[in-house]
Scaffold this motif. Structure first.
Motif, PDB file in Angstrom:
ATOM      1  N   UNK A  22       0.814  -1.217   0.000  1.00  0.00           N
ATOM      2  CA  UNK A  22       0.000   0.000   0.000  1.00  0.00           C
ATOM      3  C   UNK A  22       0.847   1.267   0.000  1.00  0.00           C
ATOM      4  N   UNK A  23       0.510   2.178  -0.886  1.00  0.00           N
ATOM      5  CA  UNK A  23       1.080   3.518  -0.882  1.00  0.00           C
ATOM      6  C   UNK A  23       0.517   4.260   0.337  1.00  0.00           C
ATOM      7  N   UNK A  24       1.157   5.333   0.737  1.00  0.00           N
ATOM      8  CA  UNK A  24       0.621   6.137   1.846  1.00  0.00           C
ATOM      9  C   UNK A  24      -0.108   7.362   1.319  1.00  0.00           C
ATOM     10  N   UNK A  25       0.512   8.091   0.409  1.00  0.00           N
ATOM     11  CA  UNK A  25      -0.077   9.335  -0.090  1.00  0.00           C
ATOM     12  C   UNK A  25      -1.068   9.029  -1.206  1.00  0.00           C
ATOM     13  N   UNK A  40       6.804   7.158  -0.951  1.00  0.00           N
ATOM     14  CA  UNK A  40       7.833   8.170  -1.138  1.00  0.00           C
ATOM     15  C   UNK A  40       8.166   8.876   0.178  1.00  0.00           C
ATOM     16  N   UNK A  41       7.410   8.603   1.212  1.00  0.00           N
ATOM     17  CA  UNK A  41       7.687   9.198   2.530  1.00  0.00           C
ATOM     18  C   UNK A  41       8.903   8.497   3.118  1.00  0.00           C
ATOM     19  N   UNK A  42       9.979   9.264   3.309  1.00  0.00           N
ATOM     20  CA  UNK A  42      11.251   8.629   3.622  1.00  0.00           C
ATOM     21  C   UNK A  42      11.851   8.992   4.980  1.00  0.00           C
ATOM     22  N   UNK A  43      11.210   9.844   5.761  1.00  0.00           N
ATOM     23  CA  UNK A  43      11.830  10.217   7.026  1.00  0.00           C
ATOM     24  C   UNK A  43      11.696   9.096   8.045  1.00  0.00           C
ATOM     25  N   UNK A  87      10.726   2.265   0.716  1.00  0.00           N
ATOM     26  CA  UNK A  87      10.630   3.599   0.137  1.00  0.00           C
ATOM     27  C   UNK A  87      10.814   3.575  -1.373  1.00  0.00           C
ATOM     28  N   UNK A  88      10.095   4.490  -2.022  1.00  0.00           N
ATOM     29  CA  UNK A  88      10.199   4.680  -3.470  1.00  0.00           C
ATOM     30  C   UNK A  88      11.314   5.672  -3.738  1.00  0.00           C
ATOM     31  N   UNK A  89      12.009   5.542  -4.834  1.00  0.00           N
ATOM     32  CA  UNK A  89      11.905   4.424  -5.763  1.00  0.00           C
ATOM     33  C   UNK A  89      12.567   3.194  -5.161  1.00  0.00           C
ATOM     34  N   UNK A  90      12.077   2.047  -5.549  1.00  0.00           N
ATOM     35  CA  UNK A  90      12.674   0.802  -5.071  1.00  0.00           C
ATOM     36  C   UNK A  90      12.878  -0.131  -6.256  1.00  0.00           C
TER      37      UNK A  90
END
Length: 128
Positions: free
Chosen positions: A51-54, A83-86, A103-106
């Protein structure tokens, strides 16, 4: 065959994920947003959700929270692909119940490694 639900709002990314997973022998279902994804999870009861987050309508956090509140879907493992990477976002995702956070890109290999790790959980959960 492991059934994976891919919830991703970007059509091109979703298509690439589905194609890559099918080449690896997975049975896939896809959804274009979180609300549709929750409905499909409840209907098809996949072995795993990626699942994506945004996303519009219902973000990935809402998807995960909703799945964890339903006895039919509460034990389905969820991998966030985002894409959320923190570190804060990663910790939050894991704290609310994600089984992995990619995290994207993967690369396909990176995603497959996460699936392999989590699918050990899939096997364990099915035997309970």
């Amino acid at each position: 065959m492991t059934k994976i639900l891919v919830i991703e709002d970007e059509a091109q990314t979703r298509d690439i994920l589905v194609e890559s997973l099918e080449v690896e022998g997975f049975d896939t279902i896809c959804a274009e947003n979180g609300r549709v994804g929750v409905k499909k999870a409840q209907e098809y009861l996949p072995d795993l959700v990626i699942c994506d987050i945004l996303m519009p309508e219902l973000d990935g956090y809402g998807v995960l929270t909703t799945l964890r509140q339903n006895f039919l879907t509460e034990k389905i493992p969820v991998i966030f692909l985002t894409a959320r990477t923190t570190n804060l976002e990663r910790y939050y995702g894991m704290d609310i119940g994600a089984n992995a956070y990619v995290t994207k890109p993967c690369t396909v290999e990176g995603l497959l490694a996460a699936i392999a790790k989590v699918c050990g959980l899939c096997t364990t959960l099915k035997s309970n």
